[in-house]
Design an enzyme around this catalytic site. Structure first.
Site, PDB file in Angstrom:
ATOM      1  CD  GLU A   1      -2.692  -1.294   2.351  1.00  0.00           C
ATOM      2  OE1 GLU A   1      -2.603  -0.490   3.242  1.00  0.00           O
ATOM      3  OE2 GLU A   1      -3.520  -2.221   2.447  1.00  0.00           O
TER       4      GLU A   1
ATOM      5  CD  GLU B   1      -4.545  -8.228   1.734  1.00  0.00           C
ATOM      6  OE1 GLU B   1      -5.482  -7.656   2.255  1.00  0.00           O
ATOM      7  OE2 GLU B   1      -3.389  -7.970   1.837  1.00  0.00           O
TER       8      GLU B   1
END
Ligand code: XIL
Length: 376
Positions: free
Chosen positions: A162, A267
């Site tokens: 991220e 995910e």
């Protein structure tokens, strides 16, 4: 022993045997890992109860269905190095032993991330923010200690998580602010030095957003141009019933794969619950106050929503199967609905239904259809 009593005992014994073999066989009946074999690995993120095999039903399910595992939390920096120089590998060691025991592919998640990093990481001995040199040194020590401990055992690492915002700009994390954009290249370099054979990935959410897609593409291109080892891009895949569009998700799979790296869905979960704020991403620091209207399915899903969820899952798996030559792995972020982080994020205490297995460890009806699709 009198007759009625022995008959009763016999019946109980037979029931026990029947139930036991049913429980043993049941998870193997449908097998995701054999359905996707030759196409992509299928994985799950494991919590501590699962890592320590305290949840027997989950253990049987994981073993029967998945061939890749990721630690949901215990390999994050705040757990591995809670204090400077004090590493705690107990849970991570157990995770690696579990994967090896069952011959599963092991994924390391995650080395450098602005969330779930211990506070000390960014603060110097004088109580002020650390200098660039010290932060680079701390990054080096953390990455090298962790990666070298599991050298040759972890297939691939989410090296950086991220770092790019939805609009493609750099996230103003401490790593970025203190070191500059070069932190990302350093992280990959340190990881590569510690385990030259490990695969190294960049992982992020909202990867189907145009801005983020372009930002990630240009960042990865730069890494590759500089000769950095970089093997794959992880698209987290925290999805909802409406967001994102399949077309946007597909565009990112194609763009990322055209960079010559592996694409992974790392995910996956599909929430059926309303997202209270404007952002559709998965920024873990975002939290909203609980309100009953935000928790509409506490007593169970309506048939209409259940069918929407089934269609949504089938659409995404059809997309993954279509691009199986580009996709290396699909990992679900949890095993059953009961374990999912979505029950507590971005609102605590809700009841969500985001995974493939329900709260009774049963495959949802559409899982069979997904398996059929994989066979076609
Ligand atoms: C989540 C875990 O599932 C939660 O248990 C924890 O409280 C917060 O982090 N992106 C990631 C994952 O890369 O590590 C996050 O996992 C979910 C969002």
């Amino acid at each position: 022993m009198n007759k009625p009593r022995s008959v009763l005992l016999l019946v109980i014994t037979l029931l026990f045997i029947a139930n036991h073999s049913w429980a043993q066989k049941r998870p193997g009946e449908l097998s995701l890992k054999s359905a996707f074999s030759g196409k992509f690995e299928i994985g799950a993120a494991l919590n501590l109860r699962q890592i320590y095999e305290r949840d027997e039903q989950a253990a049987a399910l994981i073993n029967a269905q998945f061939n890749s595992i990721t630690a949901e939390n215990c390999m994050k920096a705040m757990y591995l190095q809670p204090k400077e120089g004090e590493f705690n590998f107990k849970d991570a060691d157990r995770f690696v032993e579990l994967g090896e025991k069952y011959g599963m592919q092991l994924i390391g998640h995650t080395l450098i991330w602005h969330s779930q990093a211990p506070d000390w990481f960014f603060i110097g001995k004088d109580g002020k923010e650390v200098t660039r040199e010290i932060l680079i040194e701390r990054m080096r020590k953390h990455i090298q200690t962790v990666v070298s401990r599991y050298k040759g055992r972890i297939k691939g690492w989410d090296v950086v998580n991220e770092a790019i915002l939805d609009n493609g700009d750099w996230r103003q994390s401490k790593f970025y602010q203190i070191i500059g954009e070069g932190f990302i290249e350093l992280a990959f370099q340190f990881a590569h030095e510690a385990d030259p054979d490990a695969e190294l990935y960049y992982n992020d959410f909202s990867m189907s957003q145009k801005g983020k897609r372009e930002g990630v593409v240009s960042m990865v291109r730069k890494l590759k141009d500089n000769g950095v080892r970089m093997n794959g891009i992880g698209m987290q895949g925290h999805l909802s019933l409406e967001y994102p569009s399949l077309a946007d998700f597909e565009a990112s799979i194609l763009e990322f794969s055209s960079l010559g790296v592996k694409v992974m869905i790392t995910e996956l979960d599909i929430s059926v619950l309303p997202m209270p704020g404007p952002s559709q991403g998965a920024e873990v620091s975002t939290n909203y106050q609980y309100d009953q209207v935000l928790n509409p399915y506490a007593e169970g899903l309506s048939a209409a929503v259940e069918s929407k969820l089934a269609n949504r899952y089938k659409d995404f798996f059809a997309l993954f199967l279509k691009h199986h030559d580009k996709i290396d792995r699909v990992t679900l972020w949890g095993v059953t609905d009961a374990d999912s982080w979505k029950n507590n994020w971005p609102v605590r205490g809700r009841t969500d239904y985001p995974l493939l297995f329900d709260r009774n460890y049963q495959a949802k009806p559409f899982v069979r259809e997904i398996i059929e699709m994989a066979k076609e």
